[in-house]
Write a protein that holds these residues in place. Structure first.
Motif, mmCIF file in Angstrom:
data_model
loop_
_atom_site.group_PDB
_atom_site.id
_atom_site.type_symbol
_atom_site.label_atom_id
_atom_site.label_comp_id
_atom_site.label_asym_id
_atom_site.label_seq_id
_atom_site.Cartn_x
_atom_site.Cartn_y
_atom_site.Cartn_z
ATOM 1 N N ASP A 110 0.818 -1.218 0.000
ATOM 2 C CA ASP A 110 0.000 0.000 0.000
ATOM 3 C C ASP A 110 0.854 1.271 0.000
ATOM 4 O OD1 ASP A 110 -2.572 1.453 0.538
ATOM 5 O OD2 ASP A 110 -1.477 1.986 2.355
ATOM 6 N N LEU A 111 1.844 1.328 0.869
ATOM 7 C CA LEU A 111 2.664 2.538 0.979
ATOM 8 C C LEU A 111 3.432 2.802 -0.324
ATOM 9 C CD1 LEU A 111 3.699 4.794 2.905
ATOM 10 C CD2 LEU A 111 5.642 3.313 3.375
ATOM 11 N N ALA A 112 3.987 1.724 -0.891
ATOM 12 C CA ALA A 112 4.737 1.869 -2.140
ATOM 13 C C ALA A 112 3.829 2.382 -3.247
ATOM 14 C CB ALA A 112 5.359 0.531 -2.536
ATOM 15 N N ARG A 113 2.614 1.844 -3.331
ATOM 16 C CA ARG A 113 1.724 2.235 -4.430
ATOM 17 C C ARG A 113 1.162 3.632 -4.242
ATOM 18 N NH1 ARG A 113 -2.650 -0.155 -5.160
ATOM 19 N NH2 ARG A 113 -2.760 -1.135 -3.124
ATOM 20 N N ARG A 114 0.898 3.986 -2.966
ATOM 21 C CA ARG A 114 0.237 5.264 -2.711
ATOM 22 C C ARG A 114 1.211 6.433 -2.634
ATOM 23 N NH1 ARG A 114 -2.203 6.820 1.669
ATOM 24 N NH2 ARG A 114 -1.344 5.112 2.874
ATOM 25 N N LYS A 115 2.387 6.198 -2.078
ATOM 26 C CA LYS A 115 3.296 7.315 -1.802
ATOM 27 C C LYS A 115 4.636 7.216 -2.529
ATOM 28 C CE LYS A 115 1.015 9.806 1.182
ATOM 29 N NZ LYS A 115 0.729 11.200 0.884
ATOM 30 N N ILE A 116 5.327 6.088 -2.344
ATOM 31 C CA ILE A 116 6.725 6.025 -2.796
ATOM 32 C C ILE A 116 6.819 6.098 -4.326
ATOM 33 C CG2 ILE A 116 8.871 4.700 -2.687
ATOM 34 C CD1 ILE A 116 7.770 3.337 -0.147
ATOM 35 N N LEU A 117 6.056 5.232 -5.017
ATOM 36 C CA LEU A 117 6.191 5.184 -6.475
ATOM 37 C C LEU A 117 5.607 6.424 -7.161
ATOM 38 C CD1 LEU A 117 5.771 1.373 -6.565
ATOM 39 C CD2 LEU A 117 7.704 2.569 -7.627
ATOM 40 N N PRO A 118 4.411 6.906 -6.747
ATOM 41 C CA PRO A 118 3.963 8.184 -7.339
ATOM 42 C C PRO A 118 4.949 9.325 -7.058
ATOM 43 C CG PRO A 118 2.121 7.076 -6.272
ATOM 44 C CD PRO A 118 3.363 6.294 -5.900
ATOM 45 N N ASP B 191 2.915 -2.726 -14.918
ATOM 46 C CA ASP B 191 1.474 -2.589 -15.076
ATOM 47 C C ASP B 191 0.828 -2.149 -13.757
ATOM 48 O OD1 ASP B 191 -0.548 -2.927 -17.007
ATOM 49 O OD2 ASP B 191 -1.309 -4.612 -15.798
ATOM 50 N N MET B 192 1.266 -2.779 -12.672
ATOM 51 C CA MET B 192 0.710 -2.457 -11.356
ATOM 52 C C MET B 192 1.035 -1.014 -10.950
ATOM 53 S SD MET B 192 1.929 -3.711 -7.706
ATOM 54 C CE MET B 192 2.689 -2.113 -7.571
ATOM 55 N N VAL B 193 2.266 -0.598 -11.229
ATOM 56 C CA VAL B 193 2.663 0.771 -10.865
ATOM 57 C C VAL B 193 1.932 1.785 -11.753
ATOM 58 C CG1 VAL B 193 4.591 2.381 -10.654
ATOM 59 C CG2 VAL B 193 4.904 -0.009 -9.990
ATOM 60 N N GLY B 194 1.734 1.432 -13.030
ATOM 61 C CA GLY B 194 0.964 2.312 -13.926
ATOM 62 C C GLY B 194 -0.442 2.526 -13.374
ATOM 63 N N ASP B 195 -1.045 1.437 -12.898
ATOM 64 C CA ASP B 195 -2.388 1.556 -12.302
ATOM 65 C C ASP B 195 -2.339 2.441 -11.054
ATOM 66 O OD1 ASP B 195 -3.549 -0.028 -14.194
ATOM 67 O OD2 ASP B 195 -3.374 -1.887 -13.018
ATOM 68 N N ALA B 196 -1.285 2.275 -10.265
ATOM 69 C CA ALA B 196 -1.182 3.061 -9.015
ATOM 70 C C ALA B 196 -1.045 4.545 -9.345
ATOM 71 C CB ALA B 196 0.014 2.585 -8.186
ATOM 72 N N ILE B 197 -0.242 4.862 -10.363
ATOM 73 C CA ILE B 197 -0.076 6.274 -10.748
ATOM 74 C C ILE B 197 -1.416 6.843 -11.213
ATOM 75 C CG2 ILE B 197 0.998 7.807 -12.468
ATOM 76 C CD1 ILE B 197 3.544 6.098 -12.184
ATOM 77 N N ALA B 198 -2.140 6.048 -12.010
ATOM 78 C CA ALA B 198 -3.446 6.518 -12.490
ATOM 79 C C ALA B 198 -4.406 6.707 -11.317
ATOM 80 C CB ALA B 198 -4.019 5.527 -13.501
ATOM 81 N N GLU B 199 -4.323 5.811 -10.323
ATOM 82 C CA GLU B 199 -5.262 5.883 -9.195
ATOM 83 C C GLU B 199 -4.938 7.046 -8.251
ATOM 84 O OE1 GLU B 199 -5.617 2.205 -7.026
ATOM 85 O OE2 GLU B 199 -6.857 3.144 -5.461
ATOM 86 N N PHE B 200 -3.653 7.251 -7.988
ATOM 87 C CA PHE B 200 -3.310 8.222 -6.943
ATOM 88 C C PHE B 200 -2.835 9.573 -7.476
ATOM 89 C CE2 PHE B 200 -2.773 4.015 -4.932
ATOM 90 C CZ PHE B 200 -3.797 4.138 -4.006
#
Ligand code: NAD
Length: 478
Positions: A16-24, A56-65
């Motif tokens: 969760d933290l990586a997808r919501r904060k670190i990677l964006p 693909d997962m990180v692309g989705d996270a960027i689009a989401e957050f």
């Protein structure tokens, strides 16, 4: 300014933290041109993914957050091409030799432990065992850093077995906020404030971190922690340190951290009367704390207010009031310095009495505001009125202020640069727990029950009373 090229491994890269904060956050640094051409980000977690699956997962996270971004955008695709992935087991041997092949030895390498603290020791030792971490490698660890002094010492010990202190970056994202650093600039780059920054001129300081959200979703975890452990021991303590510390000789990691440590060591034990703990009840917008925590008998606090004193020359007689809570009236974090009134007023009584107030807002709109007293305009005689000397960054600095990096982005770039100033040192964390432990032990021993409070308010009545008793008032939460 671009940083040196790097390999950044994110353990827990699918979490969760990586997808919501670190990677964006890393994506924003990429867009800002701070990431060198050949810098690489390597996700390492339990999920069985390959590079394409992770991208693909990180692309989705960027689009989401990140509103307005899509994984088909050219820039997003360019960023995603920097990503790699290896499945890994922190507790076993799977994946480590693969990671060893991926991480380059001739560039800066950083390892972000975005996993539960139970895995910190395993990750640190396996990085060494497999020869992945070279001499200059850095590790970044997330909160919570222990739940008491004993567990914090254990964690420090587990990390120290494999890494030197200068390689360990303990994140407190409050320290990455623009305004928090601005507090240091205001204090130490102006001649105006520092001569007044003591008990002679400051009546009291208030530090508030108010949240509107409850603990729903992570109630089970939170119930073992509570506001004191989750917020005061780390975030509010860090804000207190930066407000109260002596001027460091230089703006350098150990110079700053030495001064912060002295503040923590100067904290007095806190009296029972100077603490109010609360738990939110249910309302039409959501369940009560005990329902969220799924523990009807819970004695854990979702709110705490306390009066804290420092035993040193600068602060003797100036209380610091700290408060933080969930499901309060508004989301607001601020440090507010209430100066004393003038020693003598030359004006009539009906001109009113006034005192300067300096507030440093961390959220929602970061900025600094100084209240000064002037004459009310007009023919009504000498009447005094407080007006703001406001410095909302966006207004004062124009478009440049809009590009202020988020706390995580700034801190990750500091890791790559090798600058530990905004990270907690091991002895600071231990000192903070050493102060916190007896306070928690005392209320446990007494079996104190948190006071109920209505959601959408400023917390329990008792917290208001605590201030009234001292002829002071809490700042409005808005
Ligand atoms: P999460 O449960 O969403 O993700 C955990 C990650 O760890 C996953 O990627 C998982 O694959 C990986 N993992 C778990 N066991 C593993 C193992 N044995 N080997 C390898 N990888 C393993 O957790 P999160 O919410 O992302 O939190 C990560 C850390 O950050 C925790 O320490 C948490 O306390 C802290 N933190 C989280 C937040 C937040 O907002 N989520 C905020 C502050 C701090």
């Amino acid at each position: 300014i671009p940083v040196d090229t790097f390999d950044l491994v994110i353990f827990g890269g699918t979490g969760d933290l990586a997808r919501r904060k670190i990677l964006p956050g890393l994506y924003r640094r990429f867009v800002a041109g701070q990431m060198p051409e050949d810098a690489r980000i390597i996700g390492a977690a339990r999920s069985d993914l390959d590079d394409a699956g992770f991208r693909d997962m990180v692309g989705d996270a960027i689009a989401e957050f990140m509103p307005g971004q899509s994984k088909t955008d050219k820039t997003v695709k360019q960023f995603l091409s920097r990503l790699h992935y290896t499945a890994i087991d922190a507790r076993g041997e799977a994946g480590w030799s693969n990671l060893a092949k991926l991480v380059r030895k001739d560039v800066v390498s950083a390892f972000y432990f975005s996993v539960g603290p139970g895995l910190f020791g395993d990750l640190a030792s396996r990085l060494q065992k497999h020869g992945i971490a070279q001499e200059n490698a850095r590790i970044v660890v997330e909160k919570p850093f222990g739940r008491d002094l004993a567990s914090a010492k254990e964690l420090n010990g587990a990390l120290a077995a494999s890494f030197e202190e200068h390689q360990i970056y303990r994140i407190d994202h409050y320290l990455g906020k623009e305004t928090v650093q601005n507090l240091m600039a205001v204090r130490f780059a102006n001649v105006l404030f520092e001569p007044l920054w003591n008990a002679q001129y400051i009546d009291h300081v208030q530090i508030t971190v108010a949240e509107t959200v409850g603990v729903g979703g992570r109630g089970g975890y939170y119930d073992k922690s509570g506001a004191m452990r989750d917020m005061v021991q780390n975030h509010l303590m860090q804000l207190l340190c930066l407000t109260a510390m002596e001027p460091p000789a230089r703006f350098e990691p150990d110079a700053v951290r030495d001064e912060k440590l002295k503040v923590i060591r100067a904290l007095d034990p806190v009296e029972a009367d100077d603490i109010v703990r609360g738990q939110y009840v249910a309302d039409e917008n959501g369940p009560s704390y005990v329902e969220d925590a799924e523990n009807q008998d819970s004695l854990t606090e979702s709110y705490i207010a306390m009066k804290v004193k420092l035993s040193n020359w600068r602060w003797n007689g100036t209380p610091f009031y700290l408060r933080t809570g969930k499901r309060l009236k508004a989301r607001m974090s601020e440090i507010v310095v209430h100066f004393k009134e003038t020693p003598h007023s030359i004006f009539d009584e009906d001109a009113g009495s006034h005192a300067n107030v300096l507030s440093i807002r961390l959220q929602p709109d970061e900025g600094i505001d100084l209240r000064v007293t002037i004459k009310e305009p007009g023919p009504g005689g000498m009447r005094l009125v407080d007006v703001p000397l406001d410095m909302t960054f966006a207004d004062a600095l124009g478009p440049e202020a809009e590009d202020i990096p988020d706390a995580y982005e700034r801190l990750i770039m500091d890791v790559i640069r090798g600058n530990q100033t905004l990270f907690m040192r091991g002895d600071e964390v231990e000192a903070a727990w050493a102060w916190t432990d007896p306070i928690i032990a005392a209320w446990k021993a007494r079996g104190d029950r948190p006071k109920p409070y209505e959601p959408g308010t400023t917390g329990p009545e008792d917290a208001l009373m605590m201030m009234h008793r001292e002829h002071r008032r809490w700042r409005e939460i808005k």
